[in-house]
Design a protein around this motif. Structure first.
Motif, PDB file in Angstrom:
ATOM      1  N   PHE A 511       1.007  -0.941  -0.133  1.00 28.14           N
ATOM      2  CA  PHE A 511      -0.176  -0.001   0.453  1.00 28.14           C
ATOM      3  C   PHE A 511       0.953   1.436  -0.125  1.00 28.14           C
ATOM      4  N   ASN A 512       0.675   2.622  -0.157  1.00 28.33           N
ATOM      5  CA  ASN A 512       1.233   3.879   0.234  1.00 28.33           C
ATOM      6  C   ASN A 512       0.911   3.944   1.391  1.00 28.33           C
ATOM      7  N   SER A 513       1.997   5.531   1.798  1.00 21.44           N
ATOM      8  CA  SER A 513       1.948   5.338   2.964  1.00 21.44           C
ATOM      9  C   SER A 513       0.008   5.554   3.905  1.00 21.44           C
ATOM     10  N   LYS A 514      -0.336   6.330   2.839  1.00 23.50           N
ATOM     11  CA  LYS A 514      -2.097   6.984   3.014  1.00 23.50           C
ATOM     12  C   LYS A 514      -2.525   5.872   3.611  1.00 23.50           C
ATOM     13  N   ASP A 515      -2.468   4.582   2.668  1.00 25.95           N
ATOM     14  CA  ASP A 515      -3.514   3.718   3.070  1.00 25.95           C
ATOM     15  C   ASP A 515      -3.561   2.954   3.832  1.00 25.95           C
ATOM     16  N   GLY A 516      -1.567   2.306   3.712  1.00 26.91           N
ATOM     17  CA  GLY A 516      -1.590   1.500   5.215  1.00 26.91           C
ATOM     18  C   GLY A 516      -1.692   2.330   6.015  1.00 26.91           C
ATOM     19  N   MET A 517      -2.317   4.052   6.315  1.00 28.66           N
ATOM     20  CA  MET A 517      -2.260   3.981   7.614  1.00 28.66           C
ATOM     21  C   MET A 517      -3.405   3.879   8.176  1.00 28.66           C
ATOM     22  N   TYR A 518      -4.507   3.699   6.972  1.00 28.91           N
ATOM     23  CA  TYR A 518      -6.274   3.609   7.234  1.00 28.91           C
ATOM     24  C   TYR A 518      -6.263   2.416   7.510  1.00 28.91           C
ATOM     25  N   VAL A 519      -5.307   1.412   6.564  1.00 28.16           N
ATOM     26  CA  VAL A 519      -5.577  -0.086   7.181  1.00 28.16           C
ATOM     27  C   VAL A 519      -6.041  -0.203   8.896  1.00 28.16           C
ATOM     28  N   TYR A 520      -4.258   0.212   9.183  1.00 31.49           N
ATOM     29  CA  TYR A 520      -3.539   0.038  10.573  1.00 31.49           C
ATOM     30  C   TYR A 520      -4.993   0.918  11.744  1.00 31.49           C
ATOM     31  N   ARG A 521      -5.492   2.022  11.276  1.00 28.04           N
ATOM     32  CA  ARG A 521      -6.259   2.276  12.212  1.00 28.04           C
ATOM     33  C   ARG A 521      -8.153   1.512  12.165  1.00 28.04           C
TER      34      ARG A 521
END
Length: 605
Positions: A511-521
């Motif tokens: 994932f790009n950094s934004k999408d990866g962070m969304y998944v984690y959140r």
């Protein structure tokens, strides 16, 4: 893995402007020397000598010597042909052009087999296996290692057998077959003990110790790594000693013996500075930071983080510089080739004009063909120049973006993170000075402020983690989720947390950094909802992949939720984030528990 990456970056760090000038000066001098030699046999011997002199230091010079030597060897001189094909395979391997390296190695292997040169054949098979190991072609690597081992066994070459066993063990470790790797290392150790080879014994002991560490057999790991250290301390091999000290530092950190870990890492730091090996220092700093944090020495941890960040910046700049120089060299090479082709074309045109005075019909045909060819060459040149300029521009933009992201993340860490840490320390100090009763309103308010500050620091760290990564692989995401679940389980008594990773370790999906962070959140929010509202005794997180999708499930055994009011408790945010990710969100609940399912598309590298 880390040590392999460190060695790669260390080689890349040699690619500075000063060294490029040195290489060009060496090439100019050697070209003059070899051009002055008219005897063919003497020139072949000269190119061999140049290759042997430069193969360990200046790989481009060694590659030039091998290429020139192969170009002048007569077809009947099979042994010289085999030598220069092997030399080209070696030089391409050192220059990380693995496809070309394999091609020349295979030619050399056929030639050596035809001459019944068994030692040379085994050496080539060993080199080919190493390339396949680095390319993660595990089955091919094991095939070549097994054939090389069989030849060394026939030749009674114990040193070759032991080396193959160690390298074969590394392949098994990459495949996740730790026990097979251990068996290979033990067999290698037995051979080295019979040979009384201190160097080989030290490496075999270290491999076994590190293998036990990966299997969480920490006491056995300590036994073998300390035995390896005894051998290394009696030898003049700072590089091997540095690796041993790093491994012990990692081991004692895993065992929770932080003072011992710090002591070994200090020796590792000294040796890495002596050898100018900054990559090992970077990995050692990561462990040292965790040691300080575990001991509660947060100011020391912050100082070490600053050192680590400085090293990361340095390594990033070196790698980018090497890439820019590689593209520049390719551009210059294309320019030279095009100039030669244009010059040849112009000469041909002139010759055709001379011949065409007597053959007018042929002249017209040749002129048309040559003009067409010239236009194609110019079009090709323009296309190549445009592609190379676009590639260099893309790299430059990516560098600027990455630099900006790193500056922002450092500012967040150094300013806001430090200030929040100060707030927490100040609150603890106020509670101590006031001596308030734990049941008092002041104490409860201070506790809420302190807890809020700690939660903010955790959120800040997650944000910095995402900003520092251009792409977030599934492996990165799994590590972050596992860490979050582990910490949640440690902080809440009576509530069982389980994390089930059912994916293969692969960095092909990201994932790009934004999408990866969304998944984690989303996962964080689902777990927090279960903790706060479900009255559950067990929370389980499952992660798996299905074709081009990532599937995550968060299950609890609580009282369930009213599905008619599911837009509360952060579920609205989870739905919105899932929609932005282009995925599917599903919530199912009953009196036996609640399940949150997230299905997301993932990109392939």
């Amino acid at each position: 893995m880390k040590l392999g990456l460190a060695l790669f970056l260390y080689i890349c760090s040699l690619g500075t402007v000063a060294q490029q000038s040195s290489i060009q000066a060496s090439l100019d001098s050697l070209k003059a020397i070899t051009s002055a030699e008219s005897n063919q046999e003497s020139r072949i011997a000269l190119f061999k000598s140049i290759f042997e002199d430069y193969k360990l230091s200046q790989f481009k010079v060694a590659h030039w010597a091998a290429e020139e030597g192969l170009g002048i060897v007569p077809a009947e001189e099979v042994e010289d042909l085999a030598y220069f094909n092997e030399a080209l395979g070696y030089s391409y391997q050192k220059l990380f052009v693995m496809d070309s390296a394999l091609s020349f190695y295979l030619v050399a292997l056929d030639l050596y087999k035809g001459m019944n040169k068994h030692t040379e054949s085994a050496r080539i098979m060993d080199a080919i296996a190493r390339i396949h190991r680095k390319l993660q072609n595990h089955e091919k690597a094991l095939w070549y290692y097994s054939h090389a081992y069989a030849i060394y066994e026939e030749l009674n070459d114990d040193e070759g057998r032991a080396r193959i066993l160690n390298e074969q063990g590394a392949v098994f470790e990459n495949m996740g077959e730790k026990r097979k790797a251990l068996a290979s290392y033990r067999e290698s150790l037995g051979i080295q003990m019979e040979r009384n080879d201190s160097v080989g014994i030290g490496y075999a002991l270290e491999f076994i110790g590190y293998n036990y560490m990966q299997q969480d057999s920490l006491d056995l790991s300590e036994e073998y790594l300390l035995r390896a250290l005894e051998y290394r301390e009696n030898m003049d091999d700072d590089f091997a000693l540095m690796l041993n000290q790093y491994a012990l530092g990692e081991l004692f950190h895993n065992k929770g013996e932080y003072d011992k870990s710090i002591a070994h890492l200090e020796v590792c730091f000294q040796l890495s500075e002596k050898l100018s090996f900054v990559d090992i220092r970077q990995y050692a700093l990561e462990i040292a930071i965790e040691n300080k944090k575990a001991k509660g020495e947060f100011e020391s941890a912050i100082l070490l983080m600053e050192q680590r960040n400085a090293l990361q910046d340095s390594l990033t700049q070196v790698a980018n510089q090497a890439r820019v120089e590689e593209l520049s060299e390719q551009f210059q090479s294309v320019e030279r080739e095009n100039q030669i082709l244009i010059q040849q074309n112009e000469i041909q045109v002139q010759n055709n004009w001379i011949y065409g005075l007597s053959i007018s019909s042929v002249l017209l045909t040749l002129i048309g063909a040559l003009l067409y060819r010239q236009q194609r060459l110019k079009n090709y040149q323009i296309l190549q120049e445009a592609n190379l300029k676009l590639a260099m521009s893309t790299i430059e933009n990516q560098n600027k973006i990455q630099t900006l992201r790193m500056e922002i993340s450092r500012d967040l860490h150094d300013n806001i993170g430090t200030q929040l840490t100060f707030v927490i320390s100040s609150i603890d100090g106020i509670k101590h000075l006031l001596g308030v009763d734990e049941s008092s309103m002041i104490h409860r308010k201070l506790e809420r402020i302190s807890a809020f500050s700690r939660e903010t620091i955790r959120e800040l760290r997650d944000t910095i983690w995402a900003m520092n990564m251009a792409n977030i692989s599934i492996s990165d995401l799994k590590d972050r989720i596992s860490n979050f679940i582990s910490k949640a389980g440690d902080s809440l008594e009576g509530l069982e947390f389980k994390f089930y990773d059912q994916t293969a370790d692969s960095d092909d999906f990201h994932f790009n950094s934004k999408d990866g962070m969304y998944v984690y959140r989303i996962i964080q929010e689902a777990v927090n909802n279960a903790v706060k509202h479900a009255n559950a005794s067990s929370i389980k997180v499952y992660i798996t992949t299905d074709n081009q999708s990532l599937i995550i499930e968060v299950k609890d055994n609580g009282k369930g939720v009213d599905e008619r009011s599911t837009e509360g408790n952060g579920i609205t945010n989870m739905r919105k984030r899932t929609k932005e990710l282009g995925g599917e969100f599903k919530l199912s609940s009953s009196s036996k528990g609640t399940t949150v399912t997230l299905k997301l598309p993932i990109q392939t590298s």
